[in-house]
Scaffold this active site. Structure first.
Site, mmCIF file in Angstrom:
data_model
loop_
_atom_site.group_PDB
_atom_site.id
_atom_site.type_symbol
_atom_site.label_atom_id
_atom_site.label_comp_id
_atom_site.label_asym_id
_atom_site.label_seq_id
_atom_site.Cartn_x
_atom_site.Cartn_y
_atom_site.Cartn_z
ATOM 1 C CE LYS A 47 -8.045 -1.151 7.444
ATOM 2 N NZ LYS A 47 -7.106 -0.238 6.736
ATOM 3 C CD GLU A 66 -2.384 1.962 -7.916
ATOM 4 O OE1 GLU A 66 -2.102 1.496 -6.796
ATOM 5 O OE2 GLU A 66 -3.371 1.576 -8.594
ATOM 6 N NE ARG A 76 -2.522 -2.219 -9.611
ATOM 7 C CZ ARG A 76 -3.456 -2.576 -8.737
ATOM 8 N NH1 ARG A 76 -3.347 -2.232 -7.475
ATOM 9 N NH2 ARG A 76 -4.509 -3.260 -9.125
#
Length: 653
Positions: A291, A377, A405
């Protein structure tokens, strides 16, 4: 709108590319230079608009390689989450619109099917790419069309169960054969030293090539006549591969695993992708990226540069000189630490959103009571339910849009068992630049219809802290919703006081001369019932209209006594909420009035029954009529225009 970057300066190769076909016309030797130009363009562009930076700097070479090897858009690329697709947007004809990124009427920060043919699937929530790409691969197979489907998924998104459900389905035969599906795992949580990178490059090319495949299959055919030797060879192959690659689990799903390889090395990426493109069946390529790659400040702190606002690339991010108002998220984070100090039963759960949910300090101070379950989730909610069964007091910190979700778990595992736990719903309402996929527009509607589950809508920072304490003290499940960013700036105290359960409050009363009979002489008596931070623009509108304004605080249990009292003492009611109108808080008020047999005109103001685009939050609220001026205009048009006298006659008989 920020100025666009010069189209011709400093980007000799990038300026030649309008579509991926132009990219494929370049020579292989030119691609590293193109990567340098594309990375610089992304850095300069995001510094002017704000947006996701670290993830996009990390996928430059991977994006180039995918479009170079595959015949897009005929071949389908499905990007998981999609916050890493700025290089993809630039290479697919949208470079001249990047200065509009995430602004009202401009480019989305995520893939959208209605934005480009190259955006084959709309994303923004994680872990959907493999399922979608598998559907595309099987669709092509069923129609007899020869094209490839590629899912690009990050290591974080691979923590979600949905990704493994798709892998389980993707590696098995469909209509007699395994579909042609390539899954690219973009792993940016590890690094490769140069010697290991060179070895992995060699192994990946060897294992993805025709010679390796032919030799392996030929050996299997020979050894099948000697079952013990065949089994020994099979086990040796699996264990040998397992010593150099972590791919056994993916092989068990039926995928041919290749990697890991350096995701910034085009000389490794392109031949490996070419080999996998030409192989039938389910393929899995593991690439390792970094990243923020190529921008030292982002490499050093990829979290800070994950989604920065505007900044100077030469200087980097600069802390503001004056401390801004605390955000609702920061208020939650401080409350979480304070309540944990007061109650040893408190435990906190997040589905991979420690920073976004304001839990960094809690993690430092109470590491044994902090649980990051990854992007999962469903598991987060049921895991918290298990903790509640053991007498603990779980606090699930989750974005409103992501609670969707885990809806089955919310109903079946939490509410049905009436377990005492708190859902801290951050990013409720409109979120601005991230758009419809991240807007917390539906939580009021989908929470209030669930038995046993309560919901609070605090109006400001101080009330949010009290609402969280109220939820924690309640013997049952409670959701507390609050928006992104700062509110009215009402400072929260250090105590852990609670609110009276299920009670709203009057914040403004009619002040006119003829108050007993309706404020200003001849003007209908209006009461505005505000849910959440829209209380403050409602107070502005109420002052202009000389209307009563109530801070309702609770959507469920609704303060029906207050609703009935206001309905009987006023000519009309107005409900205000930053949530969807169908099934929302306004609907709750209408239901309460119907149950009480009270007939009074009601105007419901909230988010319209459509998806709200990305843009500045203030502009979006204004466009939805949810700022003070919009509320005043809607109320005047409905109750204070030419039909106002009729309204009073209807109400008062």
């Amino acid at each position: 709108m920020p100025p666009s970057l010069p189209m011709t300066a400093n980007y000799p190769l990038l300026n030649r590319i309008q579509t991926p076909s132009d990219l494929r016309a370049l020579g292989r030797a030119e691609l590293p230079q193109l990567a340098l130009e594309l990375r610089d363009f992304i850095l300069q562009s995001v510094s002017r608009t704000g947006g996701h930076l670290s993830s996009n700097l990390g996928t430059v070479e991977l994006t180039i390689a995918l479009h170079y090897v595959f015949d897009t858009p005929e071949d389908r690329l499905v990007w998981d989450v999609g916050h890493q697709t700025y290089p993809h947007k630039v290479l697919t004809g949208r470079r001249d619109r990047m200065h509009t990124l995430r602004q009202l009427g401009g480019l989305s920060g995520f893939p959208r099917r209605d934005e480009s043919d190259y955006d084959t699937f709309g994303t923004a929530h994680s872990s959907t790419s493999i399922s979608a790409a598998l559907g595309m691969a099987l669709g092509a197979q069923q129609k007899g069309e020869k094209r490839h489907a590629v899912a690009i998924i990050g290591d974080g998104a691979m923590t979600a169960g949905m990704a493994f459900e798709a892998l389980n389905n993707g590696g098995m035969p469909h209509a007699g054969r395994v579909p042609n599906l390539l899954v690219v795992l973009n792993d940016n949580d590890m690094s490769i030293s140069p010697p290991v990178g060179a070895l992995n490059k060699y192994l990946a090319r060897l294992m993805s090539g025709k010679f390796y495949t032919a030799a392996r299959e030929g050996a299997k055919q020979v050894l099948k006549n000697a079952p013990p030797l065949f089994e020994l060879a099979r086990r040796f192959e699996e264990h040998a591969k397992g010593m150099v690659v972590p791919g056994t689990i993916f092989e068990e799903f039926g995928f041919n695993y290749v990697g890991p390889i350096d995701g910034h090395d085009l000389d490794a990426l392109i031949p490996t992708l070419e080999n996998l493109r030409d192989k039938p069946g389910a393929q899995f390529l593991h690439v390792v990226t970094k990243k923020g790659y190529g921008y030292k400040l982002a490499e050093a702190d990829p979290i800070a540069y994950h989604g920065p606002g505007k900044f100077d690339p030469q200087i980097g991010l600069v802390k503001p000189a004056a401390a801004p108002k605390p955000t609702f998220t920061q208020v939650f984070g401080q409350w979480l630490c304070d309540m944990a100090a007061a109650d040893p039963r408190l435990v906190a759960i997040t589905p991979a959103m420690r920073e976004g949910s304001g839990m960094v300090e809690f993690h430092k101070r109470y590491p044994e009571r902090y649980h990051d379950v990854g992007i999962a989730e469903q598991h987060a909610v049921t895991f918290a339910a298990g903790l509640a069964c053991e007498g603990l007091k779980p606090v699930v910190a989750i974005y409103s849009t992501f609670l969707q979700r885990a809806y089955d778990q919310l109903i079946h595992d939490v509410a049905l068992q009436n377990l005492p736990m708190v859902f801290a719903l951050d990013r409720a309402g409109l979120v601005g630049a991230d758009g419809a996929t991240h807007a917390g527009a539906y939580d009021i509607a989908f929470v209030r219809c669930i038995p046993n589950l309560a919901m609070l809508t605090p109006a400001d920072e101080a009330e949010t802290r009290r609402a969280l304490s109220t939820a924690h003290a309640h013997d049952g499940p409670v959701a507390v919703r609050y928006p992104r960013g700062s509110g009215a700036g009402v400072a929260a105290t250090a105590d852990l006081d609670t609110l009276p359960w299920g009670q709203g409050e009057i914040r403004r009363e009619i002040q006119g001369e003829d108050r007993a009979n309706g404020g200003h002489a001849g003007q209908p008596r209006i009461a505005i019932l505000a849910f959440g931070p829209l209380l403050y623009p409602a107070l502005e509108a109420g002052a202009k209209l000389d209307a009563t304004v109530a801070n309702m605080r609770f959507v469920k249990p609704l303060d029906t006594a207050l609703v009935e009292r206001l309905a009987r003492s006023h000519d009309a009611l107005v409900t205000v909420e930053e949530g969807c109108l169908p099934g929302g808080a306004g609907s709750a008020v209408l239901e309460a009035l119907q149950a009480a047999g009270i007939q009074v005109p009601v105007l419901t103001l909230g988010l319209p029954d459509r998806f709200i685009e990305h843009g500045d939050p203030a502009l979006l609220l204004s466009a939805c009529g949810l700022d003070a001026a919009g509320m005043e205009t809607a109320i005047r048009r409905r109750f204070l225009g030419d039909k106002a006298p009729q309204l009073r006659n209807v109400v008062n008989g």
